[in-house]
Design a protein around this motif. Structure first.
Motif, short mmCIF file in Angstrom:
data_model
loop_
_atom_site.label_atom_id
_atom_site.label_comp_id
_atom_site.label_asym_id
_atom_site.label_seq_id
_atom_site.Cartn_x
_atom_site.Cartn_y
_atom_site.Cartn_z
N ASP A 33 -10.82 -16.06 1.10
CA ASP A 33 -11.70 -17.12 0.61
C ASP A 33 -11.15 -17.73 -0.67
O ASP A 33 -11.46 -18.88 -1.00
CB ASP A 33 -13.11 -16.58 0.35
N GLY A 34 -10.35 -16.96 -1.40
CA GLY A 34 -9.77 -17.45 -2.65
C GLY A 34 -8.62 -16.58 -3.09
O GLY A 34 -8.47 -15.44 -2.65
N ILE A 35 -7.78 -17.13 -3.95
CA ILE A 35 -6.64 -16.41 -4.50
C ILE A 35 -6.64 -16.60 -6.01
O ILE A 35 -6.77 -17.72 -6.51
CB ILE A 35 -5.30 -16.94 -3.94
N MET A 36 -6.50 -15.49 -6.74
CA MET A 36 -6.38 -15.54 -8.19
C MET A 36 -5.01 -14.98 -8.54
O MET A 36 -4.68 -13.86 -8.16
CB MET A 36 -7.48 -14.68 -8.82
N THR A 37 -4.20 -15.78 -9.24
CA THR A 37 -2.84 -15.34 -9.52
C THR A 37 -2.52 -15.43 -11.00
O THR A 37 -3.15 -16.16 -11.76
CB THR A 37 -1.80 -16.21 -8.79
N ASP A 38 -1.50 -14.68 -11.34
CA ASP A 38 -0.85 -14.81 -12.62
C ASP A 38 -0.22 -16.21 -12.62
O ASP A 38 0.03 -16.78 -11.56
CB ASP A 38 0.24 -13.73 -12.71
N ALA A 39 0.04 -16.77 -13.76
CA ALA A 39 0.62 -18.11 -13.82
C ALA A 39 2.08 -18.14 -13.37
O ALA A 39 2.53 -19.10 -12.77
CB ALA A 39 0.50 -18.67 -15.23
N PRO B 114 0.43 -4.04 -14.79
CA PRO B 114 -0.52 -3.01 -14.36
C PRO B 114 -1.81 -2.95 -15.19
O PRO B 114 -2.89 -2.77 -14.64
CB PRO B 114 0.27 -1.71 -14.50
N GLU B 115 -1.70 -3.13 -16.51
CA GLU B 115 -2.90 -3.04 -17.33
C GLU B 115 -3.86 -4.20 -17.05
O GLU B 115 -5.07 -4.02 -17.03
CB GLU B 115 -2.55 -2.96 -18.83
N GLN B 116 -3.30 -5.38 -16.80
CA GLN B 116 -4.14 -6.53 -16.44
C GLN B 116 -4.78 -6.32 -15.07
O GLN B 116 -5.95 -6.63 -14.87
CB GLN B 116 -3.31 -7.82 -16.44
N GLN B 117 -3.99 -5.80 -14.14
CA GLN B 117 -4.52 -5.56 -12.80
C GLN B 117 -5.67 -4.55 -12.84
O GLN B 117 -6.68 -4.73 -12.15
CB GLN B 117 -3.40 -5.07 -11.87
N GLU B 118 -5.56 -3.52 -13.65
CA GLU B 118 -6.64 -2.54 -13.77
C GLU B 118 -7.90 -3.16 -14.35
O GLU B 118 -9.01 -2.86 -13.89
CB GLU B 118 -6.19 -1.35 -14.63
N ASP B 119 -7.75 -4.03 -15.33
CA ASP B 119 -8.91 -4.72 -15.90
C ASP B 119 -9.61 -5.57 -14.84
O ASP B 119 -10.84 -5.59 -14.74
CB ASP B 119 -8.50 -5.61 -17.08
N ILE B 120 -8.82 -6.28 -14.05
CA ILE B 120 -9.38 -7.12 -13.00
C ILE B 120 -10.06 -6.27 -11.94
O ILE B 120 -11.16 -6.60 -11.47
CB ILE B 120 -8.28 -8.01 -12.38
#
Length: 87
Positions: A62-68, A24-30
């Motif tokens: 158009d694009g996907i950004m994912t966690d590894a 959640p904290e990473q998602q909020e930053d993004i």
């Protein structure tokens, strides 16, 4: 010249991207980062691989950004194509 470039950018359709991040904290930053560029980027968010699949069924991005890695896949990691990732 700069005014013309700004006008072209404003007329361009924003990129639509899917963000998949389980923390959640990473998602909020993004979200904060992409919110400031709302004129250029429209983002949908999922926290799990399952949520990503549901969103992908509804829309072409158009694009996907994912966690590894996706922790919900016990014993292995899997990417959005269903390929196993060995670390």
């Amino acid at each position: 010249m700069l005014k013309e470039e700004n006008k072209m950018i404003k007329q361009r359709k924003p990129l639509e991207i899917l963000i998949v991040e389980d923390r959640p904290e990473q998602q909020e930053d993004i979200k904060e980062l992409f919110h400031t560029r709302g004129d250029l980027i429209k983002a949908d968010y999922g926290a799990t691989l399952e949520e990503a699949y549901v969103l992908l069924e509804k829309k072409a991005y158009d694009g996907i950004m994912t966690d590894a890695f996706f922790p919900e896949k016990e014993g292995s990691h899997e990417d959005l194509n269903g390929d196993k990732i060995v670390n």
